[in-house]
Design an enzyme around this catalytic site. Structure first.
Site, PDB file in Angstrom:
ATOM      1  N   VAL A1216      11.933 -25.472 -24.774  1.00  0.00           N
ATOM      2  CA  VAL A1216      13.095 -25.292 -23.724  1.00  0.00           C
ATOM      3  C   VAL A1216      14.300 -24.351 -24.041  1.00  0.00           C
ATOM      4  O   VAL A1216      14.502 -24.496 -25.096  1.00  0.00           O
ATOM      5  CB  VAL A1216      13.607 -26.754 -23.316  1.00  0.00           C
ATOM      6  CG1 VAL A1216      14.817 -26.318 -22.431  1.00  0.00           C
ATOM      7  CG2 VAL A1216      12.547 -27.571 -22.680  1.00  0.00           C
ATOM      8  N   CYS A1217      14.817 -23.252 -23.313  1.00  0.00           N
ATOM      9  CA  CYS A1217      15.736 -22.305 -23.766  1.00  0.00           C
ATOM     10  C   CYS A1217      17.110 -22.998 -23.035  1.00  0.00           C
ATOM     11  O   CYS A1217      17.150 -22.833 -21.799  1.00  0.00           O
ATOM     12  CB  CYS A1217      15.291 -21.210 -23.488  1.00  0.00           C
ATOM     13  SG  CYS A1217      16.551 -20.106 -23.766  1.00  0.00           S
ATOM     14  N   HIS A1218      17.752 -23.888 -23.800  1.00  0.00           N
ATOM     15  CA  HIS A1218      19.051 -23.973 -23.228  1.00  0.00           C
ATOM     16  C   HIS A1218      20.085 -24.061 -24.351  1.00  0.00           C
ATOM     17  O   HIS A1218      19.869 -24.315 -25.571  1.00  0.00           O
ATOM     18  CB  HIS A1218      19.083 -25.428 -22.686  1.00  0.00           C
ATOM     19  CG  HIS A1218      20.278 -25.686 -21.745  1.00  0.00           C
ATOM     20  ND1 HIS A1218      21.439 -26.039 -22.094  1.00  0.00           N
ATOM     21  CD2 HIS A1218      20.471 -25.824 -20.412  1.00  0.00           C
ATOM     22  CE1 HIS A1218      22.396 -26.364 -21.288  1.00  0.00           C
ATOM     23  NE2 HIS A1218      21.638 -26.142 -20.063  1.00  0.00           N
TER      24      HIS A1218
END
Length: 1297
Positions: A1216-1218
């Site tokens: 996940v890219c956050h």
């Protein structure tokens, strides 16, 4: 009485103020102080803004009522003036609306319409001028200033008039309109304001000041509204000074701190003013004696921090930290290190009473160990406690700590024979007093062990800027000047991801970690900043051989190339689609005639005449000549009958006029020149008996025509007159030549004729003649007659008149003077021709005329389809089966290449332009750029190097963590040479091994990998193949290959297979870019070992290592985990925090998120997400996991989706890219908040920071493709219900996809 002691164990007998002032060269408060520089400014300029006063409400007073005008309409409602306005019509009133006329522009409107208009607009709707009040002159303005207003005439001296009227200096004021400065004035009202009240965007109200400090000069650009305090801070940052240490002097007057709240405008600083900067090197001190220990310190006048709980106000730039007058050799760099180290120390104790006691006790013991005075020890311990508790910490404490730290470090260094500025080692002492090691009162400190402890404990290590993007603040690091500063957080801007706090200037700056790391490494020792534990080193090898200039062979390129070739070919052959005619159209007769003459007088007519297939020949000539002679080419295909006739009978008739290739001088349309008198005998050449043009004198004494005597001498060596042997030398008879020319001009007879005539000077051996022509004849007709007279083709000479070249499209009658023919020098040259268009090739030498061109050569040697051939020179082998040379234009003269061998090769004139497809090297450059972008985004602990190879391998960029700038080097690469693929792989392995061995402490566990971007066809030495195979396996070097093109070496694939490497042969640019986004390509640390026996296809995603056992372990609800937890069980700090997070998740349960905890390991969670309604994810559920690593909570937990999901912020491996997992993560972030943020991505993806760029690019498209791809994944993988997940996870029945 006990003696007075001070720092350094110095005893003082006399502590009277006068003695102390003399002893330390200082000033004490309460003593006489003669100021040399005045500090009071004679005139303080008050700030004024009059903008609110110049706004005058516009009413109907600016209009007058007038009579209606016929056929005129209101500019607002568009109804006629004599009709009711729109308001009257809507109210069904039959009365007419009065007409109001503006006194400013004389335009008329309905009174109702203009009254409504005035509520929002102040300009005329027709001419857009500003309305003025009745009575105001058209050439005047009204200026409002303070409580006054005055009318002024518009003039060039308006500004001076305003200043004179109000009695002010206009350099300090600006004229404004609606709170914005103006420079152009018109009939209106304006406000007069001081310059500090309004800052214009164009810099009009900004100013430049020139600051001078210690022979340094800097230009500062500030606003008039800048306060003195802000200016002082800016100066301190510019010259690296304490803010309180800055003394500003303007016009020989010191700007004291009493003026800090005023602006630079208030004290009269103007543009380009000079500002002297001095440093307070001696201060006014307070003297305090406590327990017979004397301390001199700067009073708490400017920076009172008593009872403050703000760490930046406690540990920040202040002159009170400067240890003068007791220590003089302390620099700002030293103090930065001390203050930054104390900042970390205060943060680490975090108001922990027990820890504060431990730190102060250890500080006390080390001071005792190194023999410092017991009174100083007591004061220093108390001061340190006040600092750590941030309670009643004052300037006296600052002086005590700075002097004590300096003295303690200095004693330790002297004991270890270390010669270094003491305060630059402040972090070592802070680490020493924070550690939990027992103080050995018998053994002093070993400096090497002290430095080693810092690296082991890591709290006070000075970290690389590269490490900070994945680290938890605060940490010590370096700024661009190699000063020690504090990393305090992560920025909001992705390009400026870290925040650095400068304790000296008390300022924060957002910086780019990679750029800062590069700067620091360039200025200092690389190992000083590169202290990461590397996970992997990668050498990227880029093929730059000749074969990389070929097309990529991607599907889209093949289609584009094919369609482009077809399109270009069709465009090239478009001319052949022209409809042919047997008889010329009236409009084409002239152009057809020109073309026939061009055809007849062409030097290759005889070559064309001898060849068969005249119809195809004519079409071939048209294709070959269409670029240079488009009109002739069009005539060739439009009227082929005429040219067929020429090629069969050598003559043709056009418009009742015959045109023939066969010369007929007797019927040519010209007459010899006649004269009114017989020429003198002396004018005639003895050989030809004709009037001479170029008389020359031979050695026999007779005069001859030059061309005749030269022809005579070709076969004879005797005199034509005496028959005796003579020398062949001749000389011009210039006098006779002039006499003959004058005689001709005076005796030439012009015969009368119905036709027009022109005199033309023919070349030797022909005489000057008169040629007759028709009214409509052009130069091509003249060329035809010259051909019949002389036999010269049209490209063997040029025509001039009065030394000016004549355009062949001109009419003959436009030439007002004699026409002269200038033949080109004709000689024969030998040209070597190698014709490669035949299977075996032919070589021969041709003797051609000097004016022969490449086009003439092809016409002579080839029978048709001339555009299919190209003539090259200088062709040489350049590797990979390629040759490089220069292709000749059809109009290049062969004489320029007579000493070279020319080669004829087949060529497509209609080939696709290079810009219509990507070359293989173009693709590689795009892939490298994408790879670097992804590497920066993931921030793995990776070092990258760059090599290129063609004939030889070249190390372009050494292995380094600073790889962002490698793109510039790659963009400069170009193709040449052969493909030394295996030589480059061998050199890459050696570079990787050398890099690893250079620092085994940080690199011993680093994986080594090569990424080779090539077309895969080696043309180098085979001896390196086995070397690469054995070395890569022995040193565990993984070799990944991305092959661009359809041909590659299978041996390369076998090596990749043996080293757990990937071999890709993408068929599209999209798939090629997708490969560079694979997490296992960015870093191989999580790559699962699997052997591929061929290239990896587009549908295959190489697997990643997952915690399989933990995924299959039984999981239960948070409530059950809490109930099973034994209160007596001892848990680590990490698990205690995890337990708190479990409780928090229970309290803040999300309706669409289910949390399950592994029964045997609470640090591993399984999460089930239900897709949000009103999104493409609404019918799906996804399993994810959270793994809390040993570094948690300092490092964010590892979170991945297990169920495949199509999302632009989640990669193929579920990562996940956050920002909350990266730059915005802090140890205080709750897991419940992280889960909510991930759920938020399902609601609203962040398309500006994607992992799947292809999906992000179609997000805004209205074609439904974005939603369709997501729904397809949902239907394939995510249709399991939450209840089914509950049963599987609880019963340990989880299955992989």
């Amino acid at each position: 009485m006990e003696q007075i002691v001070t720092f350094g164990g110095i005893t003082i007998d006399n502590v009277s103020p006068d003695h102390i002032q003399q002893l330390y060269s200082v000033k004490l408060n309460g003593t006489s102080n003669n100021e040399e520089i005045p500090t009071e400014f004679p005139n303080i300029i008050q700030s004024v803004c009059s903008c609110d006063k110049h706004v005058v409400e516009l009413t109907m007073d600016v209009f007058k009522l007038v009579d209606t005008t016929e056929n005129s309409s209101c500019a607002i409602c568009r109804y006629q003036e004599n009709e009711p306005c729109i308001e009257h019509k809507s109210s069904e009133s039959n009365t007419k609306c009065p007409i109001a006329q503006s006194v400013s522009c004389s335009h008329s409107f309905h009174a109702c319409c203009i009254s409504r208009w005035l509520h929002t607009k102040k300009t005329c709707p027709l001419c857009n001028i500003e309305w003025q009040l009745i009575g105001a002159n058209n050439d005047s303005v009204v200026i409002y200033f303070d409580d006054k207003n005055q009318e002024f005439k518009l003039s060039d001296n308006l500004v001076e008039d305003i200043g004179r009227q109000f009695g002010i200096d206009m350099d300090n004021y600006i004229v404004c309109k609606n709170k914005s400065p103006v420079t152009e004035y018109k009939n209106s009202t304006y406000a007069l304001c001081t310059r500090d009240r309004h800052n214009s965007q164009n810099g009009q109200t900004n100013l430049k000041i020139i600051c001078e400090f210690d022979s340094k000069t800097e230009n500062l650009f500030i606003k008039y509204s800048t306060t003195i305090e802000e200016l002082r801070k800016l100066v301190s940052q510019t010259f690296d000074l304490f803010k309180d240490q800055v003394k500003l002097i303007y016009n020989n007057i010191e700007i004291s701190k009493d003026f800090d709240n005023l602006t630079v405008f208030n004290i009269g600083i103007k543009n380009d003013s000079n500002l002297a900067v001095e440093c307070y090197k001696s201060f006014t001190y307070d003297m305090e004696i406590t327990n017979n220990f004397m301390v001199l310190y700067v009073p708490d006048t400017f920076n009172t921090t008593n009872s403050s709980n703000n760490i930046q106000s406690v540990v920040s730039g202040s002159i009170a930290w400067i240890p003068q007058p007791f220590i003089d050799n302390v620099t700002n760099k030293d103090l930065r290190c001390l203050l930054s180290s104390l900042y970390i120390l205060v943060k680490k104790v975090n108001l922990n009473t027990e820890l504060i006691q431990s730190v102060t006790d250890r500080f006390e013991k080390y001071m005792e160990l190194y023999g410092m005075h017991y009174r100083q020890i007591k004061l220093a311990k108390d001061s340190l406690r006040c600092l750590l508790e941030m309670n009643h910490f004052n300037n006296k404490d600052r002086m005590i700590l700075s002097c004590t730290f300096y003295e303690l470090i200095d004693r330790i260094q002297r004991d270890n024979n270390i010669n270094k500025n003491p305060l630059l080692s402040s972090n070592l002492i802070c680490n020493l007093i924070l550690s939990d090691k027992q103080v050995n009162e018998q053994t002093k400190i070993n400096w090497k062990f002290l430095a080693k402890d810092v690296r082991i404990t890591k709290v006070f290590n000075i970290y690389s800027p590269l490490v900070l993007t994945n680290s938890v603040p605060p940490l010590l690091t370096l700024n661009k000047n190699l000063d020690v500063v504090v990393f305090t957080g992560k920025g909001k801007d992705v390009s400026l991801p870290i925040i650095l706090y400068d304790t000296l200037t008390n300022s924060e700056t957002d910086v780019n970690a990679a750029e800062l790391g590069k700067i620091v490494s360039d200025k200092g020792d690389l190992m000083m900043v590169d202290d990461r534990i590397y996970e992997e080193a990668i050498m990227v090898c880029i093929d730059t051989s000749n074969s990389m200039s070929k097309a990529s062979d991607f599907d889209e390129d093949i289609k584009l190339k094919r369609s482009s070739i077809i399109e270009t070919k069709n465009r090239f052959y478009e001319i052949l689609k022209t409809e042919s005619h047997s008889s010329p159209q009236e409009s084409d007769i002239r152009q057809l005639t020109n073309t026939i003459i061009w055809f007849i007088t062409h030097p290759n007519f005889e070559d064309w005449y001898r060849k068969l297939y005249s119809q195809e020949l004519i079409r071939s000539i048209a294709c070959f000549e269409q670029k240079v002679y488009p009109n002739f080419a069009m005539m060739l295909v439009k009227y082929p009958w005429f040219f067929n006739k020429l090629l069969t009978s050598k003559k043709v008739v056009v418009n009742n006029t015959w045109y023939s290739f066969i010369r007929n001088e007797s019927n040519s349309n010209y007459n010899e020149t006649k004269y009114s008198k017989e020429p003198l005998q002396e004018f005639l050449c003895p050989i030809s008996h004709e009037i001479m043009e170029h008389p020359v004198v031979a050695k026999d004494g007779f005069t001859y025509e030059k061309s005749n005597i030269l022809k005579w001498f070709e076969n004879k060596s005797t005199s034509p007159m005496t028959n005796e042997k003579i020398s062949k030398k001749i000389c011009d008879n210039k006098v006779l030549k002039s006499i003959i020319r004058d005689w001709k001009e005076n005796n030439t007879v012009i015969e009368q004729s119905d036709k027009l005539s022109v005199t033309i000077k023919l070349p030797d051996p022909w005489n000057e003649t008169v040629i007759h022509y028709n009214e409509t004849d052009n130069i091509w007709d003249l060329i035809y007659q010259i051909y019949h007279i002389t036999g010269l083709s049209h490209d063997q000479y040029k025509l001039t008149s009065n030394y000016w070249a004549i355009d062949k499209s001109s009419l003959i009658k436009q030439i007002s003077s004699k026409i002269k023919i200038h033949p080109f020098e004709k000689k024969m040259v030998d040209v070597k021709i190698c014709d490669k268009t035949y299977f075996f090739g032919t070589e021969n030498t041709m003797t051609v005329s000097s004016f022969y061109t490449v086009g003439n050569l092809l016409y002579k040697l080839k029978s048709r389809k001339y555009h299919r051939y190209a003539v090259w020179y200088g062709l040489k082998d350049s590797g990979d089966g390629f040759q490089r040379g220069t292709i000749l234009s059809p109009h290049d003269k062969l004489i320029d290449y007579s000493e070279m061998t020319l080669e004829i090769h087949s060529s497509n004139r209609y080939k696709t332009p290079k810009g219509n497809h990507l070359s293989r090297l173009d693709v590689v450059k795009k892939l490298f750029d994408a790879y670097i972008n992804r590497s920066i985004a993931y921030s793995f602990n990776t070092a990258i190097g760059l090599m290129s190879f063609s004939d030889k391998s070249v190390l372009e960029c050494a292995i380094s963590p600073f790889y962002e700038s490698f793109r510039e080097k790659v963009n400069e690469l170009d193709t040449s040479g052969a493909t030394a693929l295996y030589e480059c792989l061998k050199d890459s392995i050696e570079n990787l091994i050398e890099w690893k061995n250079a620092d085994l402490e940080n690199r011993s566990k680093a994986k080594l990998r090569i990424i080779c971007l090539t077309d895969g066809k080696d043309t180098g030495l085979d001896k390196f193949k086995n070397t690469v195979k054995h070395k890569s396996q022995y040193h565990n070097v993984t070799i990944d290959c991305i092959l661009i093109g359809s041909d590659y070496d299978n041996y390369l694939g076998k090596i990749g297979e043996k080293t757990n490497g990937y071999v890709f042969n993408p068929s599209t640019i999209k798939y090629a870019l997708d490969i560079m986004e694979l997490e296992t390509m960015i870093s191989s640390t999580n790559r699962k070992t699997i052997f591929y026996h061929n290239t990896i296809d587009e549908k295959t995603i190489p697997p990643i290592i997952n915690p399989t056992k933990k995924l299959h372990a039984k999981a239960i609800s948070p409530m059950e985990i809490i109930s099973k937890t034994n209160e007596n069980t001892k848990l680590s700090q990490k698990l205690i925090r995890v337990q708190r997070e479990i409780v928090d998740v229970m309290k803040n349960q999300h309706p669409d998120i289910d949390v399950y905890i592994n029964e045997q390991d609470i640090s591993f969670w399984k999460i089930v997400f239900k897709g949000p309604d009103s999104t493409p994810y609404k019918n799906g559920t996804w399993l994810a996991y959270i793994q809390f690593t040993e570094e948690y909570p300092n490092i964010a937990p590892n979170i991945r989706f297990v169920t495949p999901i199509k999302h632009c912020n989640i990669n193929n491996y579920g990562r996940v890219c956050h920002s909350i997992l990266d730059r915005n993560y802090t140890p205080n972030v709750k897991i419940s908040l992280i889960l909510q943020c991930i759920y938020g991505l399902l609601l609203n993806p962040d398309v500006n920071d994607p992992l799947d760029t292809n999906l992000a690019m179609i997000y805004y498209d209205a074609n439904g493709l974005y939603e369709a791809q997501i729904i397809d994944y949902v239907n394939k993988f995510a249709l399991k219900s939450r209840e089914e997940w509950n049963q599987e996870l609880a019963k340990n029945q989880f299955k992989n996809w």
